[in-house]
Design a protein around this motif. Structure first.
Motif, PDB file in Angstrom:
ATOM      1  N   CYS A 227      -5.276   4.550 -17.307  1.00  0.00           N
ATOM      2  CA  CYS A 227      -5.996   4.693 -16.036  1.00  0.00           C
ATOM      3  C   CYS A 227      -5.342   5.724 -15.118  1.00  0.00           C
ATOM      4  CB  CYS A 227      -6.092   3.348 -15.327  1.00  0.00           C
ATOM      5  SG  CYS A 227      -7.278   2.223 -16.096  1.00  0.00           S
ATOM      6  N   LEU A 228      -6.153   6.664 -14.660  1.00  0.00           N
ATOM      7  CA  LEU A 228      -5.765   7.758 -13.769  1.00  0.00           C
ATOM      8  C   LEU A 228      -4.738   8.699 -14.396  1.00  0.00           C
ATOM      9  CD1 LEU A 228      -5.562   5.899 -10.326  1.00  0.00           C
ATOM     10  CD2 LEU A 228      -7.546   6.929 -11.442  1.00  0.00           C
ATOM     11  N   ALA A 229      -4.627   8.645 -15.719  1.00  0.00           N
ATOM     12  CA  ALA A 229      -3.673   9.512 -16.409  1.00  0.00           C
ATOM     13  C   ALA A 229      -4.289  10.845 -16.811  1.00  0.00           C
ATOM     14  CB  ALA A 229      -3.119   8.813 -17.645  1.00  0.00           C
ATOM     15  N   SER A 230      -5.618  10.942 -16.767  1.00  0.00           N
ATOM     16  CA  SER A 230      -6.294  12.191 -17.111  1.00  0.00           C
ATOM     17  C   SER A 230      -7.587  12.287 -16.329  1.00  0.00           C
ATOM     18  CB  SER A 230      -6.591  12.253 -18.616  1.00  0.00           C
ATOM     19  OG  SER A 230      -7.545  11.261 -18.975  1.00  0.00           O
ATOM     20  N   ALA A 231      -8.173  13.475 -16.308  1.00  0.00           N
ATOM     21  CA  ALA A 231      -9.391  13.704 -15.531  1.00  0.00           C
ATOM     22  C   ALA A 231     -10.588  12.952 -16.109  1.00  0.00           C
ATOM     23  CB  ALA A 231      -9.684  15.199 -15.465  1.00  0.00           C
ATOM     24  N   ASN A 232     -10.548  12.674 -17.400  1.00  0.00           N
ATOM     25  CA  ASN A 232     -11.697  12.024 -18.043  1.00  0.00           C
ATOM     26  C   ASN A 232     -11.411  10.588 -18.466  1.00  0.00           C
ATOM     27  OD1 ASN A 232      -9.918  12.521 -20.080  1.00  0.00           O
ATOM     28  ND2 ASN A 232     -11.372  13.571 -21.437  1.00  0.00           N
ATOM     29  N   CYS A 233     -10.426   9.946 -17.837  1.00  0.00           N
ATOM     30  CA  CYS A 233     -10.023   8.599 -18.263  1.00  0.00           C
ATOM     31  C   CYS A 233     -11.126   7.565 -18.048  1.00  0.00           C
ATOM     32  CB  CYS A 233      -8.754   8.161 -17.536  1.00  0.00           C
ATOM     33  SG  CYS A 233      -8.915   8.074 -15.739  1.00  0.00           S
ATOM     34  N   CYS A 234     -12.076   7.849 -17.135  1.00  0.00           N
ATOM     35  CA  CYS A 234     -13.139   6.890 -16.821  1.00  0.00           C
ATOM     36  C   CYS A 234     -14.473   7.238 -17.484  1.00  0.00           C
ATOM     37  CB  CYS A 234     -13.343   6.800 -15.313  1.00  0.00           C
ATOM     38  SG  CYS A 234     -11.957   6.096 -14.414  1.00  0.00           S
ATOM     39  N   ASP A 235     -14.484   8.248 -18.329  1.00  0.00           N
ATOM     40  CA  ASP A 235     -15.759   8.722 -18.888  1.00  0.00           C
ATOM     41  C   ASP A 235     -16.426   7.702 -19.795  1.00  0.00           C
ATOM     42  OD1 ASP A 235     -15.396  10.995 -17.472  1.00  0.00           O
ATOM     43  OD2 ASP A 235     -15.085  12.328 -19.185  1.00  0.00           O
ATOM     44  N   SER A 236     -15.661   6.828 -20.397  1.00  0.00           N
ATOM     45  CA  SER A 236     -16.231   5.783 -21.246  1.00  0.00           C
ATOM     46  C   SER A 236     -15.359   4.541 -21.154  1.00  0.00           C
ATOM     47  CB  SER A 236     -16.334   6.247 -22.707  1.00  0.00           C
ATOM     48  OG  SER A 236     -15.043   6.552 -23.219  1.00  0.00           O
ATOM     49  N   ILE A 237     -15.963   3.384 -21.456  1.00  0.00           N
ATOM     50  CA  ILE A 237     -15.226   2.123 -21.418  1.00  0.00           C
ATOM     51  C   ILE A 237     -14.515   1.916 -22.748  1.00  0.00           C
ATOM     52  CG2 ILE A 237     -15.404  -0.366 -21.102  1.00  0.00           C
ATOM     53  CD1 ILE A 237     -16.088   1.156 -18.597  1.00  0.00           C
ATOM     54  N   CYS A 238     -13.225   1.590 -22.666  1.00  0.00           N
ATOM     55  CA  CYS A 238     -12.418   1.341 -23.858  1.00  0.00           C
ATOM     56  C   CYS A 238     -11.518   0.136 -23.564  1.00  0.00           C
ATOM     57  CB  CYS A 238     -11.587   2.580 -24.207  1.00  0.00           C
ATOM     58  SG  CYS A 238     -10.363   3.016 -22.945  1.00  0.00           S
ATOM     59  N   PRO A 239     -10.772  -0.358 -24.531  1.00  0.00           N
ATOM     60  CA  PRO A 239      -9.927  -1.527 -24.269  1.00  0.00           C
ATOM     61  C   PRO A 239      -8.979  -1.358 -23.089  1.00  0.00           C
ATOM     62  CG  PRO A 239     -10.114  -1.184 -26.626  1.00  0.00           C
ATOM     63  CD  PRO A 239     -10.797  -0.003 -25.981  1.00  0.00           C
ATOM     64  N   ALA A 240      -8.448  -0.159 -22.891  1.00  0.00           N
ATOM     65  CA  ALA A 240      -7.485   0.045 -21.807  1.00  0.00           C
ATOM     66  C   ALA A 240      -8.118  -0.055 -20.432  1.00  0.00           C
ATOM     67  CB  ALA A 240      -6.796   1.402 -21.969  1.00  0.00           C
ATOM     68  N   ASN A 241      -9.387   0.371 -20.298  1.00  0.00           N
ATOM     69  CA  ASN A 241     -10.010   0.388 -18.966  1.00  0.00           C
ATOM     70  C   ASN A 241     -11.188  -0.575 -18.847  1.00  0.00           C
ATOM     71  OD1 ASN A 241     -12.151   1.629 -20.256  1.00  0.00           O
ATOM     72  ND2 ASN A 241     -11.918   3.607 -19.226  1.00  0.00           N
ATOM     73  N   ARG A 242     -11.241  -1.562 -19.719  1.00  0.00           N
ATOM     74  CA  ARG A 242     -12.389  -2.479 -19.716  1.00  0.00           C
ATOM     75  C   ARG A 242     -12.472  -3.292 -18.427  1.00  0.00           C
ATOM     76  NH1 ARG A 242     -12.283  -7.585 -21.599  1.00  0.00           N
ATOM     77  NH2 ARG A 242     -14.089  -7.151 -22.924  1.00  0.00           N
ATOM     78  N   SER A 243     -11.362  -3.397 -17.677  1.00  0.00           N
ATOM     79  CA  SER A 243     -11.374  -4.090 -16.387  1.00  0.00           C
ATOM     80  C   SER A 243     -11.129  -3.133 -15.228  1.00  0.00           C
ATOM     81  CB  SER A 243     -10.308  -5.200 -16.364  1.00  0.00           C
ATOM     82  OG  SER A 243     -10.587  -6.188 -17.336  1.00  0.00           O
ATOM     83  N   CYS A 244     -11.314  -1.846 -15.474  1.00  0.00           N
ATOM     84  CA  CYS A 244     -11.031  -0.824 -14.460  1.00  0.00           C
ATOM     85  C   CYS A 244     -12.235  -0.631 -13.537  1.00  0.00           C
ATOM     86  CB  CYS A 244     -10.673   0.494 -15.134  1.00  0.00           C
ATOM     87  SG  CYS A 244     -10.528   1.887 -13.981  1.00  0.00           S
ATOM     88  N   TYR A 245     -12.025  -0.835 -12.253  1.00  0.00           N
ATOM     89  CA  TYR A 245     -13.091  -0.689 -11.268  1.00  0.00           C
ATOM     90  C   TYR A 245     -13.683   0.721 -11.293  1.00  0.00           C
ATOM     91  CZ  TYR A 245     -15.342  -0.266  -6.691  1.00  0.00           C
ATOM     92  OH  TYR A 245     -16.245  -0.021  -5.677  1.00  0.00           O
ATOM     93  N   ARG A 246     -12.837   1.734 -11.336  1.00  0.00           N
ATOM     94  CA  ARG A 246     -13.337   3.111 -11.302  1.00  0.00           C
ATOM     95  C   ARG A 246     -14.160   3.425 -12.550  1.00  0.00           C
ATOM     96  NH1 ARG A 246     -12.591   8.548 -12.170  1.00  0.00           N
ATOM     97  NH2 ARG A 246     -12.746   9.882 -10.305  1.00  0.00           N
ATOM     98  N   ALA A 247     -13.715   2.968 -13.707  1.00  0.00           N
ATOM     99  CA  ALA A 247     -14.477   3.193 -14.934  1.00  0.00           C
ATOM    100  C   ALA A 247     -15.821   2.484 -14.873  1.00  0.00           C
ATOM    101  CB  ALA A 247     -13.672   2.722 -16.143  1.00  0.00           C
ATOM    102  N   HIS A 248     -15.849   1.287 -14.295  1.00  0.00           N
ATOM    103  CA  HIS A 248     -17.116   0.582 -14.123  1.00  0.00           C
ATOM    104  C   HIS A 248     -18.059   1.361 -13.208  1.00  0.00           C
ATOM    105  CE1 HIS A 248     -15.558  -3.727 -15.252  1.00  0.00           C
ATOM    106  NE2 HIS A 248     -15.347  -2.833 -16.203  1.00  0.00           N
ATOM    107  N   CYS A 249     -17.516   1.962 -12.146  1.00  0.00           N
ATOM    108  CA  CYS A 249     -18.350   2.761 -11.239  1.00  0.00           C
ATOM    109  C   CYS A 249     -18.957   3.958 -11.956  1.00  0.00           C
ATOM    110  CB  CYS A 249     -17.525   3.224 -10.042  1.00  0.00           C
ATOM    111  SG  CYS A 249     -17.013   1.912  -8.920  1.00  0.00           S
ATOM    112  N   VAL A 250     -18.162   4.612 -12.774  1.00  0.00           N
ATOM    113  CA  VAL A 250     -18.681   5.754 -13.541  1.00  0.00           C
ATOM    114  C   VAL A 250     -19.772   5.281 -14.499  1.00  0.00           C
ATOM    115  CG1 VAL A 250     -18.101   7.540 -15.233  1.00  0.00           C
ATOM    116  CG2 VAL A 250     -16.550   7.078 -13.316  1.00  0.00           C
TER     117      VAL A 250
END
Length: 363
Positions: A227-250
């Motif tokens: 999370c927040l480690a790259s510009a495209n970290c929120c482009d798709s849902i994966c195990p690492a960001n499955r609970s990430c608010y920003r990824a959900h918004c995207v």
């Protein structure tokens, strides 16, 4: 991952009603400084909301926020207050009534729907006390926050479970943790927005979400490296960001864009309502507006899909203040897309979501 998840049952029963607890954030009881101060004190004292050490939270709240912010916020509330109360309360009540009606039509006499607020009234303990007197077979909890965050969804579920644990009559419990791409949610915004967009014909559409401190987003990453480690970290849902608010918004943005068949380059997303000096997730709405104006955009439509009911953050922050900022920048017009409120697509869709969790056998 699925857009929703369930908790395990506590004490199954074979008969009785099914309770549906809808939980929204909360509201002051009146648009006055004292009432707003009481609300903000409860809200911002939550360690999930201001997730810093207790002493730092106390100092921030009592030295920097409560002496100054309540009067300003009370003035903002007065600008949008409705005869029945704050917009959030009025629309949430209408929504709860609609879900009850829809469920009565689909499964007469089976469901009991109640609305509670995480902060303020009607409180979670008081509503649960009334619900649990009805010897429920099951309790379904739906926090009305589409994208998961510990500060909103996590706090609401934690408060519900604490209140339930104090009761002697505990039913089986089922809970939703997010619905950022659920059909009821996406189709609801499609149906709310389409006539507005057709009539307004915007040059650009901005999806403006409530912000979160970056540290809270990083805490949701169990790997600590995504999370927040790259510009495209929120482009798709994966195990690492499955609970990430920003990824959900995207993901919400992409789903609404698809539902409305918006052309590439005609939309973007941003985050509003930041507080304090620590870094919040970017880009910031108030800084995106000048960038859009510099590109020659004149007619701007704004969604706020972090909210399922219009509230201070939509009607006042976007509909009034952002509109004033936009026009000062040379923009021609800014139109706020209304929230879902009690739109039939949303109401009936949530009733169907509940029925999926507690199907009713047909004769």
């Amino acid at each position: 991952p699925p857009a929703t998840s369930a908790s395990t049952a506590t004490r199954p029963k074979t008969s009785g009603s099914i309770g549906v607890l809808l939980v929204n954030l909360g509201t002051p009881e009146a648009p006055a400084t004292a009432e707003v101060r009481a609300y903000l004190r409860e809200f911002l004292s939550d360690p999930r909301v201001i997730d810093i050490n207790p002493l730092g939270r106390w100092l921030l709240l009592n030295v920097f926020i409560l002496p100054f912010r309540p009067a300003k916020s009370a003035a903002a509330y007065r600008s949008v207050w409705m005869p029945g109360g704050s917009p959030l309360l009025v629309h949430s009540r209408a929504f709860a009534d609609g879900v009850q009606t829809s469920l009565n039509e689909k499964a007469p006499g089976r469901f009991v729907v109640r609305l509670a607020m995480r902060y303020g009234q009607p409180s979670i303990p008081s509503v649960l006390e009334e619900l649990l007197k009805q010897d429920l077979e099951r309790l379904i909890i739906l926090p009305l926050f589409p994208q998961y965050s510990s500060a909103a969804t996590g706090s609401a579920l934690e408060r519900v479970m604490k209140a339930v644990a104090e009761s002697w009559n505990v039913p089986a419990i089922d809970s939703f943790d997010s619905f950022y791409d659920a059909p009821a949610f996406i189709d609801g915004f499609r149906d709310v927005a389409r006539p507005v967009l057709d009539a307004f014909a915007p040059d650009h559409i901005l999806f403006s979400y409530h912000g979160l401190p970056e540290r809270q987003v990083k805490k949701s990453d169990t790997t600590g490296t995504h999370c927040l480690a790259s510009a495209n970290c929120c482009d798709s849902i994966c195990p690492a960001n499955r609970s990430c608010y920003r990824a959900h918004c995207v993901a919400t943005t992409n789903a609404i864009v698809s539902a409305l068949s918006l052309a590439p380059g005609t939309f973007s997303y941003s985050f509003q309502s930041r507080l304090g000096r620590t870094p919040w997730i970017k880009p910031y709405t108030d800084l995106v507006l000048p960038e859009l104006a510099q590109k020659g955009i004149k007619r701007l439509a704004v969604f706020s899909p972090a909210f399922v009911a219009d509230c201070l953050e939509t009607v006042e922050e976007i509909g009034i203040r952002a509109k004033e900022q936009w026009q000062a920048l040379g923009g021609e017009e800014l139109v706020l897309i209304p929230s879902l409120n009690a739109h039939p697509t949303w109401v009936n869709g949530v009733a169907d979501m509940v029925l999926e969790r507690a199907p009713v056998k047909r004769a």
